[in-house]
Design an enzyme around this catalytic site. Structure first.
Site, mmCIF file in Angstrom:
data_model
loop_
_atom_site.group_PDB
_atom_site.id
_atom_site.type_symbol
_atom_site.label_atom_id
_atom_site.label_comp_id
_atom_site.label_asym_id
_atom_site.label_seq_id
_atom_site.Cartn_x
_atom_site.Cartn_y
_atom_site.Cartn_z
ATOM 1 N N CYS A 51 0.809 -1.226 0.000
ATOM 2 C CA CYS A 51 0.000 0.000 0.000
ATOM 3 C C CYS A 51 0.835 1.266 0.000
ATOM 4 C CB CYS A 51 -0.930 0.020 1.208
ATOM 5 S SG CYS A 51 -2.329 -1.063 0.999
HETATM 6 N N1 CO8 Z 1 -20.134 -9.137 7.404
HETATM 7 C C1 CO8 Z 1 -20.608 -9.344 8.665
HETATM 8 N N2 CO8 Z 1 -19.806 -9.587 9.719
HETATM 9 C C2 CO8 Z 1 -18.486 -9.641 9.509
HETATM 10 C C3 CO8 Z 1 -17.923 -9.438 8.235
HETATM 11 C C4 CO8 Z 1 -18.799 -9.188 7.146
HETATM 12 N N3 CO8 Z 1 -18.360 -8.980 5.896
HETATM 13 N N4 CO8 Z 1 -16.582 -9.524 8.324
HETATM 14 C C5 CO8 Z 1 -16.302 -9.780 9.608
HETATM 15 N N5 CO8 Z 1 -17.442 -9.871 10.324
HETATM 16 C C6 CO8 Z 1 -17.598 -10.159 11.754
HETATM 17 C C7 CO8 Z 1 -16.348 -10.838 12.293
HETATM 18 O O1 CO8 Z 1 -16.364 -12.224 12.068
HETATM 19 C C8 CO8 Z 1 -16.444 -10.483 13.768
HETATM 20 O O2 CO8 Z 1 -17.360 -11.335 14.412
HETATM 21 P P1 CO8 Z 1 -17.095 -11.817 15.928
HETATM 22 O O3 CO8 Z 1 -17.075 -10.553 16.739
HETATM 23 O O4 CO8 Z 1 -18.242 -12.704 16.189
HETATM 24 O O5 CO8 Z 1 -15.759 -12.519 15.901
HETATM 25 C C9 CO8 Z 1 -17.040 -9.087 13.751
HETATM 26 O O6 CO8 Z 1 -17.718 -8.961 12.493
HETATM 27 C C10 CO8 Z 1 -15.978 -8.012 13.865
HETATM 28 O O7 CO8 Z 1 -14.930 -8.320 12.936
HETATM 29 P P2 CO8 Z 1 -13.534 -7.605 12.942
HETATM 30 O O8 CO8 Z 1 -13.022 -7.539 14.327
HETATM 31 O O9 CO8 Z 1 -12.652 -8.239 11.892
HETATM 32 O O10 CO8 Z 1 -14.006 -6.173 12.421
HETATM 33 P P3 CO8 Z 1 -13.234 -4.818 12.481
HETATM 34 O O11 CO8 Z 1 -14.089 -3.849 13.176
HETATM 35 O O12 CO8 Z 1 -11.825 -4.962 12.919
HETATM 36 O O13 CO8 Z 1 -13.207 -4.383 10.920
HETATM 37 C C11 CO8 Z 1 -11.593 -4.301 9.127
HETATM 38 C C12 CO8 Z 1 -12.525 -5.181 9.969
HETATM 39 C C13 CO8 Z 1 -12.460 -3.383 8.286
HETATM 40 C C14 CO8 Z 1 -10.783 -5.220 8.197
HETATM 41 C C15 CO8 Z 1 -10.675 -3.490 10.029
HETATM 42 O O14 CO8 Z 1 -10.047 -4.313 10.982
HETATM 43 C C16 CO8 Z 1 -9.578 -2.759 9.281
HETATM 44 O O15 CO8 Z 1 -9.837 -1.936 8.423
HETATM 45 N N6 CO8 Z 1 -8.322 -2.985 9.637
HETATM 46 C C17 CO8 Z 1 -7.198 -2.336 9.020
HETATM 47 C C18 CO8 Z 1 -6.952 -2.965 7.715
HETATM 48 C C19 CO8 Z 1 -5.877 -2.283 6.938
HETATM 49 O O16 CO8 Z 1 -5.644 -1.109 7.002
HETATM 50 N N7 CO8 Z 1 -5.213 -3.079 6.159
HETATM 51 C C20 CO8 Z 1 -4.246 -2.579 5.278
HETATM 52 C C21 CO8 Z 1 -4.229 -3.600 4.209
HETATM 53 S S1 CO8 Z 1 -3.984 -2.944 2.711
HETATM 54 C C22 CO8 Z 1 -2.324 -3.165 2.205
HETATM 55 O O17 CO8 Z 1 -1.404 -3.094 2.915
HETATM 56 C C23 CO8 Z 1 -2.099 -3.499 0.788
HETATM 57 C C24 CO8 Z 1 -1.983 -4.951 0.632
HETATM 58 C C25 CO8 Z 1 -1.932 -5.285 -0.810
HETATM 59 C C26 CO8 Z 1 -3.229 -5.097 -1.528
HETATM 60 C C27 CO8 Z 1 -4.012 -6.352 -1.599
HETATM 61 C C28 CO8 Z 1 -5.079 -6.299 -2.654
HETATM 62 C C29 CO8 Z 1 -5.982 -7.496 -2.652
#
Ligand code: CO8
Length: 373
Positions: free
Chosen positions: A156
């Site tokens: 990224c």
């Molecule tokens: N629908 C419904 N529920 C869901 C979903 C969904 N789609 N997804 C997860 N849940 C559930 C989970 O299972 C969890 O349930 P439980 O509490 O029962 O375990 C609950 O919802 C909460 O899940 P999370 O704790 O995972 O949710 P978050 O509030 O943490 O949100 C995010 C998830 C949005 C992923 C968040 O953690 C985030 O944005 N984190 C930072 C990510 C980030 O910045 N990453 C950078 C990556 S990008 C990069 O570096 C480039 C890589 C190369 C590119 C790749 C291209 C493909």
């Protein structure tokens, strides 16, 4: 030594949109099918049930409302769940070059620069569709640019790391005009069957032209300084690579051959890293929060950006001070902060200062302090 400046930017946006509603409907159809096909293993506890996704969760957790994709075919088909791209012959323009050239031409036009005057092309992206020859060299040829070209990958943060490399070369005099181009085909390395990440990414290409400030033909942004940093983490990883044939001879469809992340950990670990990085960079340049007119941040998560904006400015940012584009584009990896800069920089006045900052896998973080001139 010369002062490097950003004199033009370009943005290629694919034609196809996938809304959260469409995405979730397709995912849930896939989940129902998967669960029906694995009913016995799920009952026996040997296979985990595939849970349903939700559009409300996606907006609340990320701020993403839709994404653009280069091809839509296959992604929403519960029997496929990945993009299907018609194969191209070796004589044909490759996909990343096609997207990149479009963004580059816009950047050149905006700067009033002819492609033949460009003597460096850096194709900086989080994945490249082939190992070699470099996509950048193909883009160089398609544009009719001279000099040299090379690919780089810092996930990224590729765009800001590319800008630092280009700015340093312009500063030293080894090149005069550099294009940093970020064709991000994220849909092709995203696991669309994983509920935790299927909503995160979209496709786009951005381009940034960097040249000597004295050569700028109009309004531009002086690059005051750049800073890049990395610290190793496995929390964002994709294991697909050239050892695949040797290590996994049957070329299995393994989960770790696409984007994987521990989103919660990334969220917690990257936020302090980025906030400190920007604060240190500004302080070393003698800049206070009050000196900043705009923050163009990496576009991964709205809550993340709200947090960083508040930390850097010491208050909740006013509307427009820290523009987000992720609601429309989703996370477009390295291109995100450049889309924000491209769309929300023309209104700044002479002397206004801002920071472009991207962060992600590596971990990596890159910041570029710019001043309108
Ligand atoms: N629908 C419904 N529920 C869901 C979903 C969904 N789609 N997804 C997860 N849940 C559930 C989970 O299972 C969890 O349930 P439980 O509490 O029962 O375990 C609950 O919802 C909460 O899940 P999370 O704790 O995972 O949710 P978050 O509030 O943490 O949100 C995010 C998830 C949005 C992923 C968040 O953690 C985030 O944005 N984190 C930072 C990510 C980030 O910045 N990453 C950078 C990556 S990008 C990069 O570096 C480039 C890589 C190369 C590119 C790749 C291209 C493909």
């Amino acid at each position: 030594m010369f002062n490097p400046a950003i004199t033009g930017t370009g943005l290629f946006t694919p034609k196809h949109i996938i809304t959260n509603a469409e995405l979730v409907a397709a995912f849930n159809a896939y989940a129902d099918k998967f669960n029906a096909e694995h009913r016995d293993e799920i009952a026996a506890g040997t296979v985990a049930e595939c849970p349903q996704s939700s559009a409300d969760f996606i907006v609340a957790a990320s701020g993403i409302e839709q994404r653009y994709v280069f091809v839509k075919d296959g992604i929403l088909d519960p029997d496929v769940m990945h993009p299907i791209l018609p194969p191209r012959a070796m004589e044909d323009t490759s996909v990343m070059a096609e997207m990149g050239v479009d963004a580059c031409r816009q950047a050149l036009e905006n700067a009033g620069v002819s492609a033949s005057d460009v003597d460096l092309v850096i194709c900086a992206a989080s994945n490249h569709e082939r190992a070699y020859p470099a996509i950048a060299v193909e883009i160089q040829q398609l544009l009719g640019a001279s000099g040299m070209a090379f690919d780089m990958n810092v996930a990224c943060s590729s765009a800001t790391f590319g800008i630092q490399a280009a700015a340093d070369m312009v500063r030293s005099g080894s090149v005069k005009k550099a294009l940093v181009v970020n064709p991000e085909l994220c849909s092709h390395h995203l696991e669309w069957r994983d509920r935790d990440c299927h909503f995160i990414f979209g496709d786009v290409a951005t381009a940034t032209l960097i040249e000597r400030e004295e050569d700028a033909k109009g309004d531009h942004f002086k690059i005051v300084s750049t800073r890049c940093a990395t610290t190793f983490s496995n929390n964002i990883r994709n294991n697909n690579g050239f050892l695949r044939r040797a290590q996994y001879p049957d070329m299995q469809d393994r989960r770790d051959m696409q984007f994987m992340q521990n989103g919660r950990k990334v969220f917690k670990e990257v936020l302090p890293l980025v906030s400190k990085h920007i604060a240190d960079h500004m302080s070393d340049e003698g800049l206070q929060a009050a000196d900043l007119k705009r923050l163009w941040l990496h576009q991964a998560n709205k809550a993340m950006n709200d947090f960083i904006g508040k930390k850097v400015l010491g208050r909740t940012p006013e509307p427009g001070e820290q523009p987000n584009i992720l609601q429309d584009y989703a996370n477009t990896s390295s291109a995100g902060s450049i889309i924000a800069f491209h769309k929300y920089s023309a209104d700044l006045g002479r002397g206004d200062t801002g920071v472009i900052c991207s962060f992600g896998a590596g971990y990596s973080v890159g910041s570029v302090i710019v001043k309108r001139a």
